[in-house]
Scaffold this motif. Structure first.
Motif, short mmCIF file in Angstrom:
data_model
loop_
_atom_site.label_atom_id
_atom_site.label_comp_id
_atom_site.label_asym_id
_atom_site.label_seq_id
_atom_site.Cartn_x
_atom_site.Cartn_y
_atom_site.Cartn_z
N PHE A 134 0.82 -1.22 0.00
CA PHE A 134 0.00 0.00 0.00
C PHE A 134 0.85 1.27 0.00
CE2 PHE A 134 -3.03 -3.25 1.22
CZ PHE A 134 -4.06 -2.95 0.33
N GLU A 135 2.00 1.25 0.66
CA GLU A 135 2.88 2.43 0.62
C GLU A 135 3.43 2.65 -0.79
OE1 GLU A 135 5.92 1.92 3.60
OE2 GLU A 135 4.59 2.57 5.21
N ASN A 140 -3.92 -1.74 -8.46
CA ASN A 140 -4.83 -0.94 -9.26
C ASN A 140 -6.09 -0.66 -8.44
OD1 ASN A 140 -3.41 -0.64 -11.71
ND2 ASN A 140 -3.91 -2.75 -12.27
N GLU A 141 -6.89 0.29 -8.91
CA GLU A 141 -8.18 0.56 -8.26
C GLU A 141 -8.98 -0.75 -8.25
OE1 GLU A 141 -12.06 3.45 -8.84
OE2 GLU A 141 -10.27 3.79 -10.06
N ASN A 142 -9.62 -1.04 -7.15
CA ASN A 142 -10.37 -2.29 -6.94
C ASN A 142 -9.47 -3.52 -6.85
OD1 ASN A 142 -12.89 -0.93 -7.00
ND2 ASN A 142 -12.78 -0.94 -9.24
N GLY A 143 -8.16 -3.31 -6.73
CA GLY A 143 -7.22 -4.43 -6.60
C GLY A 143 -7.33 -5.10 -5.25
N ASN A 157 -5.17 -5.69 12.00
CA ASN A 157 -4.89 -4.32 12.46
C ASN A 157 -4.40 -3.41 11.35
OD1 ASN A 157 -2.43 -5.54 12.20
ND2 ASN A 157 -1.56 -4.74 14.09
N HIS A 158 -4.17 -3.96 10.14
CA HIS A 158 -3.76 -3.12 9.01
C HIS A 158 -4.98 -2.35 8.51
CE1 HIS A 158 -2.40 -1.85 5.07
NE2 HIS A 158 -1.17 -2.02 5.51
N PRO A 159 -4.84 -1.05 8.23
CA PRO A 159 -6.00 -0.23 7.84
C PRO A 159 -6.70 -0.70 6.56
CG PRO A 159 -3.96 1.02 7.61
CD PRO A 159 -3.61 -0.26 8.29
N ASN A 160 -6.04 -1.46 5.71
CA ASN A 160 -6.64 -1.92 4.46
C ASN A 160 -7.19 -3.34 4.56
OD1 ASN A 160 -4.27 0.08 3.63
ND2 ASN A 160 -5.98 0.31 2.24
N PHE A 161 -7.15 -3.92 5.74
CA PHE A 161 -7.67 -5.28 5.94
C PHE A 161 -9.18 -5.28 5.73
CE2 PHE A 161 -9.78 -8.33 8.72
CZ PHE A 161 -9.13 -9.52 8.40
N PHE A 175 -7.03 -7.71 1.64
CA PHE A 175 -6.80 -6.28 1.81
C PHE A 175 -7.20 -5.58 0.53
CE2 PHE A 175 -3.81 -8.71 4.23
CZ PHE A 175 -3.70 -8.08 5.45
N LYS A 176 -7.81 -4.37 0.67
CA LYS A 176 -8.19 -3.56 -0.49
C LYS A 176 -7.91 -2.11 -0.21
CE LYS A 176 -11.86 -6.51 -2.26
NZ LYS A 176 -13.28 -6.61 -2.62
N LEU A 177 -7.79 -1.33 -1.29
CA LEU A 177 -7.65 0.12 -1.13
C LEU A 177 -8.92 0.67 -0.53
CD1 LEU A 177 -6.11 1.04 -4.59
CD2 LEU A 177 -5.00 1.30 -2.38
#
Length: 179
Positions: A134-135, A140-143, A157-161, A175-177
């Protein structure tokens, strides 16, 4: 190791016994692809397979006509085995790369629709995978990023989980954006 769907469905591969791998079980792999078939059209995705090992997951994506599959593993035996299978099966949408996954991620600039990581379960850097992806903005979008790990490990605990699915001793964390 057996391909469970697509044009190579039913083909069995027998990787050398001396490879340092723990392939995803057929049961977990089938469950994973059932989940994915309800979320994405595999025919139109670019896949990055990290810690690809024997290429079990890469070959499954190739069998199901993913646009491209990049498979990364630092073990020379795994790299050679996957290249050999891809050549024998005339799979031209698979690119095997011999590299350290963390170094590869930190240098990669291409974006992918799906990133699958199946690191050794005892690797203490597993949580770093999502952070780097993520950094570095590698999806891609919707990846989707999927990390396979021990079922008792918690990556929520990861924000994209977004989700965790458990299959015996193994689990897949998704995990997603975030918008």
């Amino acid at each position: 190791m057996r391909i469970i769907g697509g044009k190579l469905k039913g083909i069995r591969f027998n990787p050398p016994k001396n490879l340092p791998v723990r392939p995803t079980t057929d049961m977990a792999k089938e469950a994973l692809f059932n989940i994915l078939q309800n979320q994405i059209d595999i025919d139109f995705i670019k896949v990055l397979d990290l810690f690809s090992g024997t290429g079990n997951i890469s070959l499954e994506f190739a069998s199901r006509n993913a646009i491209s599959i990049t498979s990364v593993d630092k073990n020379f035996g795994c790299f050679n085995y996957l290249k050999k299978i891809a050549e024998e099966q005339k799979i031209d949408n698979l690119n095997a790369i011999k590299a350290d996954v963390f170094k590869f991620l930190n240098e990669e600039t291409e974006k992918f629709d799906l990133i699958f990581a199946d690191p050794p379960y005892d690797l203490n850097r597993i949580p770093e995978i999502a952070t780097i992806v993520f950094e570095k903005d590698l999806l891609n979008e919707n990846g989707i990023l999927i990390i396979e790990h021990q079922s008792m490990q918690d990556l929520s605990n990861h924000p994209n989980f977004t989700d965790k699915r458990v299959y015996g001793y193994s689990a897949f964390s998704f995990f997603k954006l975030k918008p």
